[in-house]
Motif scaffolding. Structure first.
Motif, short mmCIF file in Angstrom:
data_model
loop_
_atom_site.label_atom_id
_atom_site.label_comp_id
_atom_site.label_asym_id
_atom_site.label_seq_id
_atom_site.Cartn_x
_atom_site.Cartn_y
_atom_site.Cartn_z
N VAL A 57 0.85 -1.19 0.00
CA VAL A 57 0.00 0.00 0.00
C VAL A 57 0.88 1.24 0.00
O VAL A 57 1.88 1.32 0.73
N VAL A 58 0.51 2.21 -0.85
CA VAL A 58 1.25 3.48 -0.94
C VAL A 58 0.24 4.63 -0.91
O VAL A 58 -0.95 4.44 -1.10
N ARG A 59 0.78 5.84 -0.70
CA ARG A 59 -0.04 7.04 -0.91
C ARG A 59 0.06 7.39 -2.39
O ARG A 59 1.12 7.71 -2.90
N GLN A 60 -1.06 7.31 -3.09
CA GLN A 60 -1.06 7.34 -4.54
C GLN A 60 -0.99 8.75 -5.12
O GLN A 60 -1.54 9.70 -4.57
N HIS A 61 -0.34 8.84 -6.28
CA HIS A 61 -0.35 10.09 -7.05
C HIS A 61 -1.78 10.42 -7.44
O HIS A 61 -2.23 11.56 -7.30
N GLY A 62 -2.50 9.45 -7.98
CA GLY A 62 -3.91 9.64 -8.31
C GLY A 62 -4.20 9.91 -9.77
O GLY A 62 -5.33 9.70 -10.22
N ASP A 63 -3.22 10.35 -10.55
CA ASP A 63 -3.43 10.59 -11.98
C ASP A 63 -2.07 10.58 -12.68
O ASP A 63 -1.73 11.51 -13.41
N PHE A 64 -1.32 9.51 -12.49
CA PHE A 64 0.05 9.47 -13.00
C PHE A 64 0.06 9.01 -14.45
O PHE A 64 -0.35 7.90 -14.77
N MET A 122 3.98 14.71 -16.15
CA MET A 122 5.38 14.78 -15.76
C MET A 122 6.11 15.72 -16.70
O MET A 122 5.99 15.60 -17.92
N LEU A 123 6.84 16.68 -16.14
CA LEU A 123 7.63 17.60 -16.93
C LEU A 123 9.09 17.16 -16.91
O LEU A 123 9.58 16.65 -15.91
N CYS A 124 9.77 17.40 -18.03
CA CYS A 124 11.19 17.08 -18.12
C CYS A 124 11.89 18.14 -18.96
O CYS A 124 11.39 18.54 -20.02
N ASP A 125 13.04 18.61 -18.47
CA ASP A 125 13.83 19.58 -19.24
C ASP A 125 15.08 18.94 -19.83
O ASP A 125 15.99 19.63 -20.29
N GLY A 126 15.10 17.62 -19.83
CA GLY A 126 16.27 16.89 -20.32
C GLY A 126 17.17 16.39 -19.22
O GLY A 126 17.97 15.48 -19.42
N ARG A 173 16.00 17.10 -15.43
CA ARG A 173 15.21 16.99 -14.19
C ARG A 173 13.76 16.61 -14.52
O ARG A 173 13.20 17.05 -15.53
N TYR A 174 13.18 15.81 -13.65
CA TYR A 174 11.81 15.34 -13.81
C TYR A 174 10.95 15.88 -12.66
O TYR A 174 11.30 15.72 -11.49
N ILE A 175 9.84 16.51 -13.04
CA ILE A 175 8.95 17.16 -12.08
C ILE A 175 7.53 16.62 -12.27
O ILE A 175 6.98 16.69 -13.38
N GLY A 176 6.92 16.11 -11.22
CA GLY A 176 5.56 15.59 -11.30
C GLY A 176 4.52 16.68 -11.13
O GLY A 176 4.72 17.64 -10.39
N LEU A 177 3.39 16.53 -11.82
CA LEU A 177 2.29 17.49 -11.78
C LEU A 177 1.02 16.85 -11.25
O LEU A 177 0.88 15.62 -11.25
N ASP A 178 0.07 17.69 -10.85
CA ASP A 178 -1.29 17.26 -10.47
C ASP A 178 -1.26 16.09 -9.49
O ASP A 178 -1.94 15.07 -9.69
N ILE A 179 -0.50 16.23 -8.45
CA ILE A 179 -0.34 15.15 -7.48
C ILE A 179 -1.47 15.22 -6.46
O ILE A 179 -1.58 16.17 -5.69
N HIS A 180 -2.34 14.22 -6.48
CA HIS A 180 -3.46 14.20 -5.54
C HIS A 180 -2.98 13.80 -4.14
O HIS A 180 -3.27 14.45 -3.16
#
Length: 272
Positions: free
Chosen positions: A148-155, A160-164, A166-173
């Motif tokens: 069991v984990v605490r879920q992202h909810g819409d992964f 997910m953003l990437c600039d080449g 670094r990776y940044i997650g968005l809309d994390i529930h």
């Protein structure tokens, strides 16, 4: 960068959702292991104006992963999928370190699917056959327990953003607790969907390697059947939601999502 909610209505407390997202980002700034490769948006403030909630974050200059993959050669694309899996594992390990297990909740998921979309899913024999496959496989999975984990909810790649680098997650529930497969499955479904051409063919013969790299990045060594089951559940939800919008949307969904449903039902049958 600012995210502005819609106005509240009788069905949706939009301001509260944006405020909760802001509070979640504030928490993740403390508990997510931010470094030069992986992180979350930096929250700068929240305010309300004219009945709307406004979340302000530091701008991150990157493209969403769905588009970023198209700009990469195959080794780079596979590496990016691996990194997405690493990011998700870091999110799941943030916060509460206690390891718990729980069943998948198959009965609840099937009840929801039948009650919400059953009427439209029954109209197509192939789709309803996939539902019955989900039902049968679920009966075998429901006795097992999963981490069991605490879920992202819409992964998904679009969140997910990437600039080449670094990776940044968005809309994390990050509100619900449940099996990790319910975050792995949507990503894999959308990875499959963005790999198709207008003609309906997979554009990339290396899709399976990308899928494997994502799961390896996450460190998933669990039951493949559970991932296929969750993927098929979500795919049927996608299809059902489109079909409820009318004939044109239903036709699009059967063209776009139907092949994914058939493939997942086949895979689920093979590992059963």
């Amino acid at each position: 960068m600012a995210k502005v909610s819609r106005r509240d209505d009788l069905r949706n407390d939009a301001r509260a959702k944006v405020r909760l997202e802001y509070e979640t980002l504030c928490t993740l700034q403390r508990v997510f292991p931010q470094d030069e490769h992986f992180g979350t948006l930096v929250s700068l403030g929240y305010l309300e104006s004219s009945g709307r909630g406004i979340m302000i974050t530091r701008h991150f200059c990157g493209d969403d992963l769905a588009h970023h993959l198209r700009s990469l050669g195959e080794p780079g694309a596979q590496e990016a999928c691996h990194a997405a899996g690493v990011w998700l594992r870091k999110l799941h390990e943030s916060g509460d370190p206690d390891i718990k297990t729980r069943m998948l909740g198959v009965a609840d998921k099937l009840d929801y699917l039948a009650a919400t979309y059953g009427a439209v899913l029954r109209r197509d024999r192939e789709t309803w056959t996939a539902y019955r496959c989900l039902e049968q496989a679920g009966s075998r999975l429901d006795a097992r327990e999963f981490r069991v984990v605490r879920q992202h909810g819409d992964f998904k790649p679009q969140n997910m953003l990437c600039d080449g680098t670094r990776y940044i997650g968005l809309d994390i529930h990050w509100q619900s607790m449940g099996s990790a497969v319910y975050d792995l499955a949507p990503f894999l479904n959308h990875l499959w969907l963005v790999s198709r051409t207008l003609g309906g063919l997979l554009t990339n013969r290396h899709y399976r390697q990308r899928e494997s790299m994502f799961l390896a990045g996450y460190g998933y060594g669990g039951d493949a059947q559970a991932v296929y089951w969750a993927q098929l559940y979500f795919a049927l939800c996608y299809l059902g939601a489109y079909c409820q919008k009318g004939r044109l949307a239903a036709s699009y969904a059967r063209w776009r999502i139907g092949p994914l449903i058939r493939e997942l039902a086949r895979q689920l049958g093979e590992v059963s």
